[in-house]
Enzyme design. Structure first.
Site, short mmCIF file in Angstrom:
data_model
loop_
_atom_site.label_atom_id
_atom_site.label_comp_id
_atom_site.label_asym_id
_atom_site.label_seq_id
_atom_site.Cartn_x
_atom_site.Cartn_y
_atom_site.Cartn_z
N ASN A 20 -46.88 -15.32 17.01
CA ASN A 20 -47.21 -14.16 16.18
C ASN A 20 -48.62 -14.17 15.60
O ASN A 20 -49.15 -13.12 15.25
CB ASN A 20 -46.16 -13.98 15.08
CG ASN A 20 -46.12 -15.14 14.12
OD1 ASN A 20 -46.47 -16.26 14.48
ND2 ASN A 20 -45.69 -14.89 12.91
N LYS A 46 -49.42 -27.48 21.69
CA LYS A 46 -48.61 -26.62 22.55
C LYS A 46 -48.44 -25.25 21.88
O LYS A 46 -47.68 -25.08 20.94
CB LYS A 46 -47.22 -27.27 22.77
CG LYS A 46 -46.41 -26.56 23.81
CD LYS A 46 -45.19 -25.92 23.18
CE LYS A 46 -44.40 -25.06 24.13
NZ LYS A 46 -45.02 -23.79 24.46
N CYS A 97 -43.58 -14.49 9.43
CA CYS A 97 -42.57 -15.14 8.61
C CYS A 97 -42.68 -14.65 7.17
O CYS A 97 -41.76 -14.78 6.39
CB CYS A 97 -42.68 -16.65 8.70
SG CYS A 97 -44.27 -17.25 8.26
N VAL A 152 -35.58 -24.14 15.92
CA VAL A 152 -36.44 -25.11 16.62
C VAL A 152 -37.04 -26.08 15.59
O VAL A 152 -37.08 -27.30 15.81
CB VAL A 152 -37.55 -24.38 17.41
CG1 VAL A 152 -38.52 -25.39 18.02
CG2 VAL A 152 -36.95 -23.51 18.50
N GLY A 153 -37.48 -25.55 14.45
CA GLY A 153 -38.09 -26.39 13.42
C GLY A 153 -37.15 -27.49 12.95
O GLY A 153 -37.54 -28.65 12.81
N GLU A 203 -43.03 -25.12 9.22
CA GLU A 203 -43.04 -23.85 8.49
C GLU A 203 -42.15 -22.92 9.29
O GLU A 203 -42.42 -22.63 10.45
CB GLU A 203 -44.49 -23.36 8.45
CG GLU A 203 -44.83 -22.62 7.19
CD GLU A 203 -44.54 -21.15 7.37
OE1 GLU A 203 -43.48 -20.73 6.87
OE2 GLU A 203 -45.33 -20.46 8.00
N GLY A 215 -42.65 -21.88 13.38
CA GLY A 215 -41.83 -21.16 14.34
C GLY A 215 -40.44 -20.94 13.79
O GLY A 215 -40.23 -20.93 12.57
N SER A 216 -39.48 -20.82 14.71
CA SER A 216 -38.14 -20.43 14.27
C SER A 216 -37.46 -21.58 13.54
O SER A 216 -37.75 -22.76 13.74
CB SER A 216 -37.30 -20.02 15.48
OG SER A 216 -36.94 -21.16 16.22
N GLU A 222 -33.01 -13.61 9.54
CA GLU A 222 -34.35 -13.17 9.89
C GLU A 222 -34.31 -12.53 11.28
O GLU A 222 -33.98 -13.18 12.26
CB GLU A 222 -35.29 -14.38 9.90
CG GLU A 222 -36.73 -14.00 10.08
CD GLU A 222 -37.65 -15.22 10.09
OE1 GLU A 222 -37.26 -16.27 10.60
OE2 GLU A 222 -38.79 -15.07 9.59
C1 UN1 Z 1 -49.71 -14.16 6.76
O1 UN1 Z 1 -48.82 -13.75 6.05
O2 UN1 Z 1 -50.79 -13.55 6.84
O3 UN1 Z 1 -45.76 -17.37 11.00
C2 UN1 Z 1 -49.59 -15.40 7.51
C3 UN1 Z 1 -46.10 -16.72 10.03
C4 UN1 Z 1 -46.75 -17.43 8.88
C5 UN1 Z 1 -48.11 -16.97 8.62
C6 UN1 Z 1 -48.18 -15.76 7.82
N1 UN1 Z 1 -46.79 -18.85 9.15
O4 UN1 Z 1 -45.94 -15.52 10.02
#
Ligand code: UN1
Length: 399
Positions: A94, A117, A225, A173-174, A191, A169-170, A295
């Site tokens: 994303n 990766k 996210c 997976v995290g 994250e 990521g998801s 989500e």
């Molecule tokens: C943002 O809000 O600009 O994967 C960044 C994501 C977050 C980053 C968001 N780690 O969407």
């Protein structure tokens, strides 16, 4: 010989920042084509990656450690920092260049090497970033880019010489990578998910709130996210607010991101489209509450009304995630209460729930994140380890 001085490493990152910045007009549209976000967002993201590299490029000018008083005469206690070593970097689709930038720039700034990766859907922007670092003079072998399927992420975490892993990521997976890394004693920063609430209180400027909620829910087609995916609105203004929001949603220009006036492009691929649609349309009645908790990673906003501010904050906290929230009010007392009450890593007062800056911590509370936060000085906590040095002069009797 010693390690490469931080300023020398920084100089490479600063040169990379310059390459990225001057390529924004070319790479922005490439990003939009590859990932699906709008041209403006694509170019904005490339510039943001440059900004991140510039921030970490200047790390040599900041404090490198700490010095403490010793309770013993003639002694100082220093806390120095060293790189972890080889860092695995696993990044999502994303933000094909900004998220890699905010992992790779600090990893390199603090002296680590990287095996990266990227998501298999966005190889082109990964190649662009690697090219920028190459052009900036990064020595061969310091950054290693692996393009391919998700199983490469597992191979990285299983590698015996891995010293740290940073993942965005998801949630599924995290958690799997975190379990695997923990089992091997490898530090991990993960994250993961968010189900971020926007709370609109009765005294809010409703036009401002509607504009920001729309941005939070629709930018990047809801694939952040940090996107706004839950709306909690005060009962007394709910009808009026939802009517404004509906007008704005209807006015949103959706289409091919290559066209400049488009405000929302497609989701990343057909699989994503199907899972988002099924998440709403195929949901059996008894699973409707899932819309509030799961989500979907698309432009979907679940709405609830709250009779009191207390209830609004309670409902905002009703999530296993705690990445981000947005509060709309003109009452500073309410804003301060929200700071205390709402359990999130990022709180926006009168602005949309998404957004991050390179010099401040980014990451979630509760189950949104695992391990140290990203960006700013928080990144140093993950990408280095400390040595506490008890230092005395060597001459006997000198103290
Ligand atoms: C943002 O809000 O600009 O994967 C960044 C994501 C977050 C980053 C968001 N780690 O969407």
């Amino acid at each position: 010989m010693g390690p490469t001085p931080a300023h020398e490493r920084g100089a490479i990152l600063l040169r990379a920042a310059a390459v990225i910045e001057r390529s924004a007009d070319e790479w922005g549209p490439e990003l939009a084509r590859e990932e699906g976000k709008t041209l403006a967002e694509g170019k904005g993201e490339v510039l943001r990656a440059a900004q991140v590299f510039r921030y970490y490029g200047n790390e040599g000018d900041r404090t490198a450690g700490e010095i403490f008083s010793s309770p013993r005469r003639g002694e100082n206690i220093l806390v120095t920092r060293k790189p972890l070593g080889v860092i695995g970097v696993v990044t999502p689709f994303n933000f094909p260049i900004a998220i890699p930038a905010w992992k790779i720039a600090p990893a390199l700034a603090y002296g680590n090497t990287v095996v990266w990766k990227p998501a298999s859907t966005v190889p082109l922007l990964a190649i662009r970033l690697a090219q920028a670092l190459d052009e900036a003079g990064l020595p061969a072998g310091v950054l290693n880019l692996l393009i391919g399927p998700g199983s490469i992420g597992s191979s990285i975490v299983e590698h015996p010489e891995l010293d740290g892993l940073t993942f965005t990521g998801s949630t599924n997976v995290g958690r799997r990578l975190a379990a695997e890394a923990a089992g091997r004693g490898v530090p991990i920063q993960a994250e993961m998910g968010g189900k971020n609430a926007a709370i609109v209180l009765a005294d809010a400027d409703l036009d401002l709130a509607a504009e920001q909620v729309m941005l939070g829910a629709s930018r990047s087609t809801g694939q952040k996210c940090t996107a706004t995916s839950r709306l909690i609105v005060a009962d007394s203004i709910a009808d009026e607010f939802l009517a404004i929001l509906k007008t704005q949603a209807e006015a949103l220009v959706v289409g091919d991101p290559a066209e400049g006036e488009v405000q929302m492009g497609p989701v990343v691929n057909d699989g994503a489209r199907k899972s988002i649609r099924d998440g709403i349309l195929e949901l059996p009645a008894e699973r409707q509450p899932d819309l509030w908790t799961e989500e979907l990673f698309g432009p979907v906003l679940a709405v609830r009304r709250a009779a009191t501010v207390e209830e609004a904050f309670e409902v905002a906290n009703d999530s296993e995630f705690g990445l981000s929230a947005a509060l709309f009010t003109q009452d500073v007392t309410m804003a301060l209460e929200a700071v205390d009450e709402i359990d999130v890593g990022t709180l926006h007062v009168n602005s949309e729930s998404a957004g991050a800056d390179p010099h401040v911590p980014f990451g979630g509370a509760k189950k949104s994140g695992y391990g140290p936060k990203e960006q700013g000085t928080a990144a140093r906590e993950f990408f280095t380890h400390t040595t506490t040095v008890y230092l005395r002069g060597g001459a006997a009797g000198a103290c």
